[in-house]
Design a protein around this motif. Structure first.
Motif, PDB file in Angstrom:
ATOM      1  N   GLY A 112       0.831  -1.198   0.000  1.00 37.34           N
ATOM      2  CA  GLY A 112       0.000   0.000   0.000  1.00 37.34           C
ATOM      3  C   GLY A 112       0.864   1.246   0.000  1.00 37.34           C
ATOM      4  N   PRO A 113       0.288   2.394   0.328  1.00 39.26           N
ATOM      5  CA  PRO A 113       1.059   3.650   0.301  1.00 39.26           C
ATOM      6  C   PRO A 113       2.117   3.677   1.398  1.00 39.26           C
ATOM      7  CG  PRO A 113      -1.113   4.021   1.249  1.00 39.26           C
ATOM      8  CD  PRO A 113      -1.122   2.620   0.707  1.00 39.26           C
ATOM      9  N   PHE A 114       3.218   4.355   1.108  1.00 39.76           N
ATOM     10  CA  PHE A 114       4.284   4.443   2.103  1.00 39.76           C
ATOM     11  C   PHE A 114       5.089   5.722   1.903  1.00 39.76           C
ATOM     12  CE2 PHE A 114       6.014   2.289  -1.576  1.00 39.76           C
ATOM     13  CZ  PHE A 114       7.337   2.677  -1.686  1.00 39.76           C
ATOM     14  N   ALA A 115       5.653   6.206   3.005  1.00 38.99           N
ATOM     15  CA  ALA A 115       6.575   7.331   2.975  1.00 38.99           C
ATOM     16  C   ALA A 115       7.974   6.815   3.255  1.00 38.99           C
ATOM     17  CB  ALA A 115       6.183   8.373   4.015  1.00 38.99           C
ATOM     18  N   VAL A 116       8.975   7.467   2.657  1.00 34.66           N
ATOM     19  CA  VAL A 116      10.372   7.053   2.798  1.00 34.66           C
ATOM     20  C   VAL A 116      11.174   8.200   3.393  1.00 34.66           C
ATOM     21  CG1 VAL A 116      12.441   6.292   1.582  1.00 34.66           C
ATOM     22  CG2 VAL A 116      10.196   5.557   0.774  1.00 34.66           C
ATOM     23  N   ILE A 117      11.999   7.890   4.398  1.00 36.97           N
ATOM     24  CA  ILE A 117      12.907   8.894   4.949  1.00 36.97           C
ATOM     25  C   ILE A 117      14.290   8.290   5.169  1.00 36.97           C
ATOM     26  CG2 ILE A 117      11.028  10.118   6.116  1.00 36.97           C
ATOM     27  CD1 ILE A 117      12.126   8.991   8.784  1.00 36.97           C
ATOM     28  N   ASN A 118      15.283   9.173   5.315  1.00 37.40           N
ATOM     29  CA  ASN A 118      16.612   8.753   5.744  1.00 37.40           C
ATOM     30  C   ASN A 118      16.626   8.597   7.255  1.00 37.40           C
ATOM     31  OD1 ASN A 118      17.615   9.030   3.089  1.00 37.40           O
ATOM     32  ND2 ASN A 118      18.135  11.180   3.443  1.00 37.40           N
ATOM     33  N   ASN A 132      -1.088  13.072   5.084  1.00 42.41           N
ATOM     34  CA  ASN A 132      -2.378  13.515   4.566  1.00 42.41           C
ATOM     35  C   ASN A 132      -2.477  13.301   3.070  1.00 42.41           C
ATOM     36  OD1 ASN A 132      -3.191  14.273   7.122  1.00 42.41           O
ATOM     37  ND2 ASN A 132      -2.636  16.425   6.868  1.00 42.41           N
ATOM     38  N   TYR A 133      -1.370  13.526   2.363  1.00 39.48           N
ATOM     39  CA  TYR A 133      -1.382  13.302   0.922  1.00 39.48           C
ATOM     40  C   TYR A 133      -1.600  11.826   0.616  1.00 39.48           C
ATOM     41  CZ  TYR A 133      -0.153  13.203  -3.967  1.00 39.48           C
ATOM     42  OH  TYR A 133      -0.207  13.012  -5.327  1.00 39.48           O
ATOM     43  N   LEU A 134      -0.851  10.965   1.264  1.00 34.19           N
ATOM     44  CA  LEU A 134      -0.965   9.527   0.992  1.00 34.19           C
ATOM     45  C   LEU A 134      -2.343   8.981   1.351  1.00 34.19           C
ATOM     46  CD1 LEU A 134       2.523   8.326   2.299  1.00 34.19           C
ATOM     47  CD2 LEU A 134       1.768   8.423  -0.089  1.00 34.19           C
ATOM     48  N   ALA A 135      -2.938   9.536   2.388  1.00 35.68           N
ATOM     49  CA  ALA A 135      -4.247   9.065   2.826  1.00 35.68           C
ATOM     50  C   ALA A 135      -5.369   9.512   1.895  1.00 35.68           C
ATOM     51  CB  ALA A 135      -4.528   9.557   4.242  1.00 35.68           C
ATOM     52  N   ALA A 136      -5.093  10.515   1.060  1.00 34.76           N
ATOM     53  CA  ALA A 136      -6.150  11.110   0.233  1.00 34.76           C
ATOM     54  C   ALA A 136      -6.003  10.824  -1.258  1.00 34.76           C
ATOM     55  CB  ALA A 136      -6.194  12.617   0.452  1.00 34.76           C
ATOM     56  N   ASN A 137      -4.877  10.244  -1.684  1.00 39.03           N
ATOM     57  CA  ASN A 137      -4.620  10.086  -3.115  1.00 39.03           C
ATOM     58  C   ASN A 137      -4.301   8.644  -3.478  1.00 39.03           C
ATOM     59  OD1 ASN A 137      -4.331  13.010  -4.425  1.00 39.03           O
ATOM     60  ND2 ASN A 137      -3.487  13.080  -2.353  1.00 39.03           N
ATOM     61  N   GLU A 138      -4.861   8.202  -4.605  1.00 30.70           N
ATOM     62  CA  GLU A 138      -4.599   6.874  -5.140  1.00 30.70           C
ATOM     63  C   GLU A 138      -4.235   6.991  -6.616  1.00 30.70           C
ATOM     64  OE1 GLU A 138      -7.133   3.493  -3.304  1.00 30.70           O
ATOM     65  OE2 GLU A 138      -8.529   5.170  -3.536  1.00 30.70           O
ATOM     66  N   ASP A 139      -3.590   5.962  -7.154  1.00 32.25           N
ATOM     67  CA  ASP A 139      -3.261   5.952  -8.573  1.00 32.25           C
ATOM     68  C   ASP A 139      -4.525   5.821  -9.417  1.00 32.25           C
ATOM     69  OD1 ASP A 139      -0.571   5.997  -7.890  1.00 32.25           O
ATOM     70  OD2 ASP A 139      -0.320   3.827  -8.077  1.00 32.25           O
ATOM     71  N   GLY A 152       6.534  10.253  -0.791  1.00 33.26           N
ATOM     72  CA  GLY A 152       5.337   9.470  -0.556  1.00 33.26           C
ATOM     73  C   GLY A 152       4.970   8.732  -1.830  1.00 33.26           C
ATOM     74  N   PHE A 153       4.812   7.418  -1.729  1.00 39.96           N
ATOM     75  CA  PHE A 153       4.544   6.582  -2.899  1.00 39.96           C
ATOM     76  C   PHE A 153       3.347   5.672  -2.679  1.00 39.96           C
ATOM     77  CE2 PHE A 153       9.332   6.901  -3.071  1.00 39.96           C
ATOM     78  CZ  PHE A 153       9.395   7.696  -4.215  1.00 39.96           C
ATOM     79  N   THR A 154       2.781   5.227  -3.794  1.00 42.52           N
ATOM     80  CA  THR A 154       1.887   4.084  -3.751  1.00 42.52           C
ATOM     81  C   THR A 154       2.739   2.837  -3.985  1.00 42.52           C
ATOM     82  OG1 THR A 154       1.436   4.258  -6.124  1.00 42.52           O
ATOM     83  CG2 THR A 154      -0.050   5.445  -4.644  1.00 42.52           C
ATOM     84  N   ALA A 155       2.127   1.662  -3.841  1.00 43.86           N
ATOM     85  CA  ALA A 155       2.867   0.408  -4.002  1.00 43.86           C
ATOM     86  C   ALA A 155       3.432   0.254  -5.414  1.00 43.86           C
ATOM     87  CB  ALA A 155       1.962  -0.779  -3.661  1.00 43.86           C
ATOM     88  N   SER A 156       2.909   1.032  -6.352  1.00 42.11           N
ATOM     89  CA  SER A 156       3.398   0.959  -7.731  1.00 42.11           C
ATOM     90  C   SER A 156       4.891   1.245  -7.831  1.00 42.11           C
ATOM     91  CB  SER A 156       2.624   1.934  -8.621  1.00 42.11           C
ATOM     92  OG  SER A 156       2.736   3.262  -8.130  1.00 42.11           O
TER      93      SER A 156
END
Length: 307
Positions: free
Chosen positions: A114-120, A135-142, A219-223
């Protein structure tokens, strides 16, 4: 829609700073920078964190941070190892350098759907950044395109006084979407400005101090995991032929490719916050002072996980 997951790239911890054992706490309570990022992520809504580490640091990593975080969030570990390559590829003899941030995130392909955020692991991003990306990841899908996001920082807010940094320099359109990323692996502060070199310091080129850069807070989707997997062999074919000891599979470079192919858009969520990180030992004093100031102003409690 699945709840967004936080991914922390920690496999390279200590490579420039001098080793994991020397990444000291940044306050009297024993917190390290990651504690503050995870604290911010948790209050933004994230409930699970995936740590990307090397097996060689697993026990010390868990003792230093992982076991503590497992008391307040769901925790999972994946491993970025130099020899984790697609079939038909081998690590060049003598290579020690990891294969980069794209390779790191690809390590998560079996645990994220599912959606995920990446940090160092060793960067401080600020409270606002985690709220925006969650908020962006929770509101947007491909849909017909991949819809990603990136928190962008002003370059001058992300430089250290003690050496060089690597940053993805961003181009944006009028609507605030990313048009491309140029990876600069050696940027230094020069007086009131900044400059980069691509030939180990033989020549330098100025770069605007107010330009927007990536700090690898995406912030990414699983794609994205599918794209990283599909593109990695193509990268290796060229990279191992042209620069076998140092080629790196950069996450921002893959993002740039998808934008150029019109397969993804990336909303830039701008942050005015100052970056803090311990890239070099000499950075520590400034980080300790900044963290205490944030506590004194009420941004954080004195004891993160006890209050």
């Amino acid at each position: 829609m699945k709840k967004p997951v936080l991914v922390i790239m920690a496999a390279g911890m200590g490579s420039r700073y001098g080793g994991l054992k020397q990444i000291d706490p940044v306050d009297q309570e024993g917190h390290i920078i990651m504690d503050f990022s995870i604290f911010d992520a948790k209050r933004a809504g994230f409930g699970k964190v995936v740590f990307i580490i090397k097996r060689a640091i697993e026990q010390e990593f868990k003792a230093r941070i992982g076991n503590r975080i497992s008391q307040v969030m769901d925790v999972e570990y994946v491993y970025q190892e130099l020899d984790t390559l697609p079939g038909g590829f081998e690590v060049p003899e003598g290579r020690q350098k990891p294969f980069g941030t794209g390779h790191a995130v690809l390590s998560c392909k079996d645990v994220i759907d599912g959606p995920f955020a990446v940090i160092n692991a060793d960067d401080y991003y600020g409270v606002h950044a985690f709220r925006e990306i969650y908020n962006y990841l929770a509101a947007n899908e491909d849909d017909s395109k991949y819809h990603y996001a990136m928190v962008g920082y002003i370059l001058s807010n992300t430089l250290t006084e003690n050496g060089y940094v690597s940053r993805g320099v961003c181009g944006m359109d009028k609507e605030g979407f990313l048009t491309g990323i140029t990876e600069r692996t050696h940027i230094e502060r020069r007086g009131e400005g900044a400059a980069f070199t691509e030939d180990d310091g033989a020549t330098w080129e100025k770069i605007p101090a107010d330009c927007i850069v990536s700090m690898n807070l995406f912030g990414f989707t699983a794609s994205m995991l599918k794209e990283l997997e599909a593109r990695f062999p193509v990268f290796l074919e060229k990279g191992l032929r042209e620069n076998p000891m140092k080629c790196e599979y950069f996450l921002p470079s893959v993002v740039g490719e998808l934008i150029a192919e019109d397969r993804a858009d990336v909303k830039v969520l701008r942050s005015e916050d100052r970056w803090y990180g311990i890239t070099y030992k000499e950075d520590k004093a400034a980080v300790v002072e900044a963290i205490q100031a944030l506590k004194d102003s009420g941004v954080y409690p004195q004891h993160l996980w006890n209050e």
